[in-house]
Design a protein around this motif. Structure first.
Motif, PDB file in Angstrom:
ATOM      1  N   ASN A  33       0.753  -1.400   0.017  1.00 34.90           N
ATOM      2  CA  ASN A  33      -0.223  -0.159  -0.008  1.00 34.90           C
ATOM      3  C   ASN A  33       0.721   1.301  -0.059  1.00 34.90           C
ATOM      4  O   ASN A  33       0.462   2.243  -0.590  1.00 34.90           O
ATOM      5  N   ILE A  69      -6.157  -4.323  -1.485  1.00 36.27           N
ATOM      6  CA  ILE A  69      -7.140  -4.328  -0.702  1.00 36.27           C
ATOM      7  C   ILE A  69      -7.731  -5.541  -0.382  1.00 36.27           C
ATOM      8  O   ILE A  69      -7.975  -6.130   0.769  1.00 36.27           O
ATOM      9  N   TYR A  91      -7.344   3.688   2.454  1.00 37.74           N
ATOM     10  CA  TYR A  91      -5.870   3.303   2.326  1.00 37.74           C
ATOM     11  C   TYR A  91      -4.951   4.118   1.853  1.00 37.74           C
ATOM     12  O   TYR A  91      -3.714   3.950   2.083  1.00 37.74           O
ATOM     13  N   GLY A 109      -5.222  -6.397   2.491  1.00 33.08           N
ATOM     14  CA  GLY A 109      -5.710  -5.558   3.402  1.00 33.08           C
ATOM     15  C   GLY A 109      -6.908  -6.061   4.146  1.00 33.08           C
ATOM     16  O   GLY A 109      -6.857  -5.857   5.364  1.00 33.08           O
TER      17      GLY A 109
END
Length: 267
Positions: A135, A145, A166, A149
Protein backbone atom coordinates in the motif's frame (compact mmCIF):
# COMPACT_ATOMS: atom_id res chain seq x y z
CA UNK A 1 9.38 20.07 25.58
CA UNK A 2 9.24 22.10 22.35
CA UNK A 3 6.60 20.36 20.23
CA UNK A 4 6.63 20.30 16.46
CA UNK A 5 3.34 21.90 15.38
CA UNK A 6 1.40 22.65 12.19
CA UNK A 7 -0.65 25.86 12.37
CA UNK A 8 -3.07 26.69 9.53
CA UNK A 9 -5.85 29.15 8.77
CA UNK A 10 -7.26 32.12 10.61
CA UNK A 11 -10.01 32.44 13.18
CA UNK A 12 -10.85 31.04 16.58
CA UNK A 13 -8.15 28.58 17.71
CA UNK A 14 -8.85 24.86 17.40
CA UNK A 15 -6.33 22.48 18.96
CA UNK A 16 -6.24 19.11 17.11
CA UNK A 17 -4.75 16.15 18.99
CA UNK A 18 -3.80 12.90 17.29
CA UNK A 19 -3.97 9.37 18.62
CA UNK A 20 -1.49 6.53 19.07
CA UNK A 21 0.40 5.84 16.92
CA UNK A 22 -0.06 9.12 15.13
CA UNK A 23 1.23 12.60 14.40
CA UNK A 24 0.01 15.99 13.26
CA UNK A 25 -0.29 14.82 9.64
CA UNK A 26 -2.93 12.28 10.67
CA UNK A 27 -5.18 15.22 11.60
CA UNK A 28 -5.14 16.66 8.07
CA UNK A 29 -8.49 15.01 7.43
CA UNK A 30 -9.86 17.66 9.82
CA UNK A 31 -7.48 20.60 9.42
CA UNK A 32 -7.68 20.75 5.61
CA UNK A 33 -11.36 21.74 5.90
CA UNK A 34 -11.66 23.34 9.34
CA UNK A 35 -8.73 25.71 8.77
CA UNK A 36 -10.99 27.66 6.40
CA UNK A 37 -12.86 29.01 9.43
CA UNK A 38 -10.52 28.33 12.35
CA UNK A 39 -6.87 28.54 13.24
CA UNK A 40 -6.05 24.85 13.49
CA UNK A 41 -3.15 23.87 15.73
CA UNK A 42 -1.98 20.29 15.22
CA UNK A 43 1.08 19.31 17.28
CA UNK A 44 3.13 16.15 17.22
CA UNK A 45 2.74 14.98 20.81
CA UNK A 46 5.89 14.20 22.78
CA UNK A 47 7.52 11.07 21.40
CA UNK A 48 5.51 11.17 18.17
CA UNK A 49 6.27 12.50 14.71
CA UNK A 50 8.99 15.14 14.82
CA UNK A 51 8.60 15.81 18.57
CA UNK A 52 11.36 13.33 19.23
CA UNK A 53 12.59 12.12 22.60
CA UNK A 54 14.57 9.18 23.92
CA UNK A 55 13.77 9.93 27.56
CA UNK A 56 11.00 8.10 29.45
CA UNK A 57 7.95 10.19 30.30
CA UNK A 58 4.44 9.85 31.70
CA UNK A 59 1.09 10.68 30.11
CA UNK A 60 0.75 13.74 32.34
CA UNK A 61 3.76 15.25 30.57
CA UNK A 62 1.64 15.62 27.43
CA UNK A 63 -0.59 18.05 29.33
CA UNK A 64 2.34 20.20 30.40
CA UNK A 65 3.60 20.22 26.79
CA UNK A 66 0.21 21.30 25.46
CA UNK A 67 -0.21 23.99 28.10
CA UNK A 68 3.21 25.37 27.21
CA UNK A 69 2.32 25.28 23.51
CA UNK A 70 -0.85 27.33 24.09
CA UNK A 71 1.17 29.79 26.16
CA UNK A 72 3.76 30.13 23.39
CA UNK A 73 1.01 30.83 20.86
CA UNK A 74 -0.63 33.28 23.27
CA UNK A 75 -3.91 31.38 23.20
CA UNK A 76 -6.15 32.16 26.17
CA UNK A 77 -9.05 29.93 25.13
CA UNK A 78 -9.62 27.35 22.40
CA UNK A 79 -11.69 24.45 21.17
CA UNK A 80 -10.13 20.99 21.24
CA UNK A 81 -10.64 18.14 18.80
CA UNK A 82 -9.13 14.85 19.96
CA UNK A 83 -9.03 11.48 18.25
CA UNK A 84 -8.45 8.34 20.35
CA UNK A 85 -5.56 9.16 22.73
CA UNK A 86 -5.99 12.79 21.67
CA UNK A 87 -9.55 12.71 22.98
CA UNK A 88 -8.37 11.50 26.37
CA UNK A 89 -5.87 14.35 26.50
CA UNK A 90 -8.62 16.78 25.45
CA UNK A 91 -10.76 15.72 28.43
CA UNK A 92 -7.75 15.97 30.74
CA UNK A 93 -7.07 19.52 29.52
CA UNK A 94 -10.70 20.47 30.15
CA UNK A 95 -10.45 19.11 33.70
CA UNK A 96 -7.08 20.70 34.38
CA UNK A 97 -7.73 24.11 32.78
CA UNK A 98 -11.51 24.56 32.50
CA UNK A 99 -11.22 28.29 31.82
CA UNK A 100 -9.08 27.62 28.77
CA UNK A 101 -11.18 25.02 26.93
CA UNK A 102 -14.41 26.26 25.31
CA UNK A 103 -15.63 23.00 23.79
CA UNK A 104 -14.64 19.40 23.08
CA UNK A 105 -14.93 17.24 19.98
CA UNK A 106 -14.07 13.67 20.96
CA UNK A 107 -13.67 11.00 18.29
CA UNK A 108 -13.12 7.28 18.89
CA UNK A 109 -12.26 7.84 22.53
CA UNK A 110 -13.52 7.29 26.06
CA UNK A 111 -12.96 8.38 29.64
CA UNK A 112 -12.84 4.68 30.57
CA UNK A 113 -11.36 3.17 27.40
CA UNK A 114 -12.27 -0.45 26.75
CA UNK A 115 -11.55 -2.59 23.72
CA UNK A 116 -12.60 -6.00 22.43
CA UNK A 117 -9.78 -6.64 19.97
CA UNK A 118 -9.25 -10.37 19.27
CA UNK A 119 -5.83 -11.95 19.91
CA UNK A 120 -3.26 -11.16 17.22
CA UNK A 121 -1.61 -14.07 15.41
CA UNK A 122 1.65 -14.18 13.48
CA UNK A 123 -0.42 -14.49 10.31
CA UNK A 124 -2.16 -11.21 11.21
CA UNK A 125 1.19 -9.47 11.60
CA UNK A 126 2.58 -10.97 8.40
CA UNK A 127 -0.44 -10.03 6.29
CA UNK A 128 -0.46 -6.52 7.79
CA UNK A 129 3.20 -6.04 6.93
CA UNK A 130 2.63 -7.20 3.35
CA UNK A 131 -0.51 -5.08 2.93
CA UNK A 132 1.25 -2.01 4.39
CA UNK A 133 4.35 -2.29 2.22
CA UNK A 134 2.38 -2.78 -0.98
CA UNK A 135 0.00 0.00 0.00
CA UNK A 136 2.92 2.34 0.58
CA UNK A 137 4.20 1.68 -2.94
CA UNK A 138 0.74 1.73 -4.54
CA UNK A 139 -1.65 3.58 -2.20
CA UNK A 140 -5.27 2.49 -2.52
CA UNK A 141 -4.60 -0.31 -5.02
CA UNK A 142 -7.82 -2.35 -5.05
CA UNK A 143 -6.04 -5.67 -5.66
CA UNK A 144 -3.95 -5.21 -2.52
CA UNK A 145 -7.02 -4.18 -0.52
CA UNK A 146 -8.91 -7.29 -1.63
CA UNK A 147 -5.97 -9.71 -1.40
CA UNK A 148 -4.14 -8.62 1.76
CA UNK A 149 -5.75 -5.55 3.33
CA UNK A 150 -9.07 -7.12 4.28
CA UNK A 151 -7.28 -10.17 5.74
CA UNK A 152 -4.82 -8.08 7.77
CA UNK A 153 -5.20 -6.20 11.05
CA UNK A 154 -6.70 -3.39 9.00
CA UNK A 155 -9.96 -5.33 9.18
CA UNK A 156 -10.24 -4.20 12.83
CA UNK A 157 -9.26 -0.58 12.17
CA UNK A 158 -11.66 0.03 9.28
CA UNK A 159 -14.84 -1.58 8.00
CA UNK A 160 -15.20 0.25 4.69
CA UNK A 161 -12.08 -0.77 2.77
CA UNK A 162 -12.07 2.06 0.27
CA UNK A 163 -9.09 3.31 -1.76
CA UNK A 164 -9.55 6.65 0.01
CA UNK A 165 -9.02 5.08 3.42
CA UNK A 166 -6.00 3.11 2.22
CA UNK A 167 -4.43 6.25 0.78
CA UNK A 168 -4.66 7.78 4.26
CA UNK A 169 -3.12 4.63 5.72
CA UNK A 170 -0.21 4.85 3.28
CA UNK A 171 0.46 8.58 3.42
CA UNK A 172 -0.32 9.35 7.05
CA UNK A 173 -0.67 6.26 9.26
CA UNK A 174 2.36 4.33 7.99
CA UNK A 175 4.90 7.16 8.51
CA UNK A 176 3.34 7.98 11.89
CA UNK A 177 3.72 4.36 13.00
CA UNK A 178 7.39 4.37 12.06
CA UNK A 179 7.99 7.66 13.90
CA UNK A 180 6.32 6.62 17.17
CA UNK A 181 8.97 6.26 19.86
CA UNK A 182 9.46 3.55 22.46
CA UNK A 183 8.98 6.05 25.33
CA UNK A 184 5.60 7.03 23.86
CA UNK A 185 4.53 3.39 23.71
CA UNK A 186 5.72 2.83 27.27
CA UNK A 187 3.89 5.89 28.59
CA UNK A 188 0.61 4.71 27.05
CA UNK A 189 1.05 1.15 28.31
CA UNK A 190 1.75 2.42 31.81
CA UNK A 191 -1.46 4.45 31.84
CA UNK A 192 -3.53 1.53 30.55
CA UNK A 193 -2.08 -0.85 33.14
CA UNK A 194 -3.03 1.63 35.86
CA UNK A 195 -6.68 1.26 34.80
CA UNK A 196 -7.41 4.73 33.48
CA UNK A 197 -10.94 5.86 34.41
CA UNK A 198 -12.10 9.48 34.45
CA UNK A 199 -15.86 8.85 34.38
CA UNK A 200 -16.45 10.10 37.96
CA UNK A 201 -14.86 13.46 37.08
CA UNK A 202 -16.69 14.21 33.84
CA UNK A 203 -19.52 16.02 35.60
CA UNK A 204 -17.03 18.85 36.19
CA UNK A 205 -16.77 19.49 32.42
CA UNK A 206 -19.52 22.07 31.91
CA UNK A 207 -18.72 22.97 28.30
CA UNK A 208 -20.41 21.64 25.14
CA UNK A 209 -18.99 18.35 23.92
CA UNK A 210 -19.47 16.22 20.82
CA UNK A 211 -18.71 12.50 20.95
CA UNK A 212 -18.43 10.56 17.68
CA UNK A 213 -17.58 6.88 17.31
CA UNK A 214 -17.59 3.94 14.93
CA UNK A 215 -20.10 1.17 15.56
CA UNK A 216 -17.50 -1.58 15.01
CA UNK A 217 -14.55 0.01 16.85
CA UNK A 218 -12.53 -2.80 18.45
CA UNK A 219 -9.84 -0.54 19.99
CA UNK A 220 -12.15 1.73 21.99
CA UNK A 221 -15.66 0.35 21.77
CA UNK A 222 -18.71 2.36 20.82
CA UNK A 223 -20.18 1.36 24.18
CA UNK A 224 -17.25 3.00 25.97
CA UNK A 225 -17.69 6.19 23.94
CA UNK A 226 -21.42 6.23 24.66
CA UNK A 227 -20.74 5.75 28.36
CA UNK A 228 -18.50 8.82 28.23
CA UNK A 229 -21.21 10.86 26.51
CA UNK A 230 -23.69 9.88 29.21
CA UNK A 231 -21.38 11.25 31.92
CA UNK A 232 -20.68 14.57 30.18
CA UNK A 233 -23.34 17.12 31.21
CA UNK A 234 -23.66 18.93 27.85
CA UNK A 235 -22.90 16.27 25.27
CA UNK A 236 -24.07 15.31 21.81
CA UNK A 237 -23.44 11.71 20.75
CA UNK A 238 -23.39 10.04 17.33
CA UNK A 239 -22.41 6.54 16.26
CA UNK A 240 -21.61 5.73 12.64
CA UNK A 241 -22.73 2.31 11.35
CA UNK A 242 -20.32 -0.03 9.58
CA UNK A 243 -17.23 1.91 10.62
CA UNK A 244 -14.39 1.27 13.07
CA UNK A 245 -11.64 3.17 14.90
CA UNK A 246 -10.42 5.02 11.82
CA UNK A 247 -13.93 6.13 10.81
CA UNK A 248 -12.82 9.71 9.95
CA UNK A 249 -10.78 8.15 7.12
CA UNK A 250 -13.64 5.86 6.10
CA UNK A 251 -16.39 8.50 5.88
CA UNK A 252 -14.61 11.88 6.03
CA UNK A 253 -17.37 13.88 4.34
CA UNK A 254 -20.02 12.75 6.83
CA UNK A 255 -17.80 13.28 9.85
CA UNK A 256 -16.75 16.77 8.74
CA UNK A 257 -20.36 17.73 8.04
CA UNK A 258 -21.31 16.71 11.58
CA UNK A 259 -18.36 18.57 13.09
CA UNK A 260 -19.18 21.74 11.19
CA UNK A 261 -22.88 21.53 12.09
CA UNK A 262 -22.05 21.13 15.78
CA UNK A 263 -19.59 24.00 15.68
CA UNK A 264 -22.10 26.29 13.96
CA UNK A 265 -24.78 25.32 16.50
CA UNK A 266 -22.69 25.89 19.63
CA UNK A 267 -20.14 28.55 18.66
Amino acid sequence: MQLNVDVSGQGYPLLCLHGHPGNAACMQVFTEKLSRRYTTIAPDLRGYGHSRTTQPFAMIDHLADLSDLLDQLNIQQCLVLGWSLGGILAMELALQQPQRIAGLMLLGTAARPRGNHPPISWQDNALTAIASLINKVAPGWQWNIDTFGQRSLYRYLIQQHTPQAYQRLANEAFPAFLQTSKPAQQALNQALRAGYNRLPDLEKIAIPSLILCGECDRHITAQASHETAQHLPHSTFKQYPQTAHLFPWEIPEGVLADLEHWLQTHF
